[in-house]
Design a protein around this motif. Structure first.
Motif, short mmCIF file in Angstrom:
data_model
loop_
_atom_site.label_atom_id
_atom_site.label_comp_id
_atom_site.label_asym_id
_atom_site.label_seq_id
_atom_site.Cartn_x
_atom_site.Cartn_y
_atom_site.Cartn_z
N LYS A 122 1.43 8.28 86.39
CA LYS A 122 0.45 8.22 85.29
C LYS A 122 0.42 6.84 84.66
O LYS A 122 -0.65 6.36 84.27
CB LYS A 122 0.78 9.29 84.25
CG LYS A 122 0.50 10.71 84.70
CD LYS A 122 0.76 11.70 83.57
CE LYS A 122 0.43 13.12 84.01
NZ LYS A 122 0.69 14.10 82.92
N ASN A 144 -3.02 5.86 100.42
CA ASN A 144 -2.26 7.10 100.62
C ASN A 144 -1.02 7.17 99.74
O ASN A 144 0.03 7.68 100.15
CB ASN A 144 -1.85 7.25 102.10
CG ASN A 144 -3.05 7.20 103.03
OD1 ASN A 144 -4.09 7.78 102.73
ND2 ASN A 144 -2.90 6.49 104.14
N SER A 145 -1.14 6.64 98.53
CA SER A 145 -0.02 6.70 97.59
C SER A 145 -0.39 7.60 96.41
O SER A 145 -1.54 7.66 96.00
CB SER A 145 0.33 5.30 97.07
OG SER A 145 0.79 4.48 98.12
N ARG A 146 0.62 8.30 95.89
CA ARG A 146 0.42 9.09 94.69
C ARG A 146 0.90 8.23 93.51
O ARG A 146 2.07 7.95 93.36
CB ARG A 146 1.22 10.40 94.76
CG ARG A 146 0.76 11.31 95.89
CD ARG A 146 1.52 12.63 95.85
NE ARG A 146 1.24 13.37 94.61
CZ ARG A 146 1.82 14.53 94.30
NH1 ARG A 146 2.71 15.07 95.14
NH2 ARG A 146 1.52 15.14 93.17
N PHE A 147 -0.05 7.81 92.71
CA PHE A 147 0.27 6.87 91.65
C PHE A 147 0.78 7.60 90.41
O PHE A 147 0.18 8.60 89.98
CB PHE A 147 -0.96 6.03 91.29
CG PHE A 147 -1.54 5.28 92.45
CD1 PHE A 147 -0.77 4.36 93.15
CD2 PHE A 147 -2.84 5.51 92.86
CE1 PHE A 147 -1.30 3.68 94.23
CE2 PHE A 147 -3.38 4.84 93.94
CZ PHE A 147 -2.60 3.91 94.63
#
Length: 217
Positions: free
Chosen positions: A192, A187-190
């Motif tokens: 770029k 549930n992490s937004r990585f």
């Protein structure tokens, strides 16, 4: 990570890669507590509480220099033992040899110690640490036999001695492999740059020669 960092630094020169060297359970806890972005670890079962991808199965070998064998066995006995163990090592064949062994704090070391217990052998420990980094140099120096994984052998291939015999380690009559996973928080937004770093890892693994490395000198 070392082989891919130049390419990463070229793409993201302002991003610093901070490397953490720890055992897999500690890496897992750091990921769960958001103190780490990405890790590669060995696990018997997938860490379901994290994003995980099986990178490859890392085969384990017992590596012994020809010089060390010469110290403990006659020429005839040495050749018999090498041929007998090339398809799978019997620890009893080499129980006289000094051994470098990772301790039980290391997952690989824990499994290897189980092998010795099941074989009824007490290893003659030359040295024991939680890291596998000393295995190749001690083996190359001809002072101790070492348990070394496929990935470590590939990484050290250009520096290990040319007289190293490589025997596959067996566990319950099958070659011993360790599952190597790429893991990250769920549930992490990585960003770029992390996605790019992950891509470089996956591409690097695809280029690895994972054919068995067994050999006798």
């Amino acid at each position: 990570f070392c082989p891919i960092t130049p390419e990463f630094n070229e793409a993201y020169p302002n991003v610093t890669v901070e490397l953490t060297m720890e055992n897999s359970p500690i890496l897992r806890e750091k990921l769960l507590s958001d103190n780490l972005d990405l890790a590669i670890g060995l696990f018997d079962t997938p860490p379901v509480e994290l994003n995980h991808k099986l990178l490859y199965k890392d085969q384990c070998y017992l590596c012994i220099s020809e010089r060390l064998l010469d110290k403990y066995f006659s020429q005839t006995t040495k050749e018999i033992l090498k041929k007998r163990n090339i398809q799978g090592v019997d620890l009893k064949s080499f129980e006289e040899l000094p051994i470098f062994l990772m301790n039980s704090a290391n997952h690989i070391g824990h499994i290897i110690q189980q092998l010795f217990l099941e074989s009824g052998i007490k290893p003659d420990l030359y040295m024991s640490t939680k890291s596998d980094s000393l295995g190749p140099p001690l083996c190359s120096a001809g002072v101790a036999a070492s348990f070394i994984t496929h990935s470590r052998l590939l990484f050290e291939w250009n520096t290990i001695a040319s007289d190293i015999n490589i025997f596959p380690v067996m566990f319950h009559k099958s070659p011993l492999y360790f599952d190597l996973y790429l893991i990250s928080p769920q549930n992490s937004r990585f960003p770029k740059y992390q996605l790019y770093f992950t891509k470089l890892i996956l591409n690097y693994v695809q280029r690895l020669n994972l054919n068995p490395l067994s050999r006798i000198i």
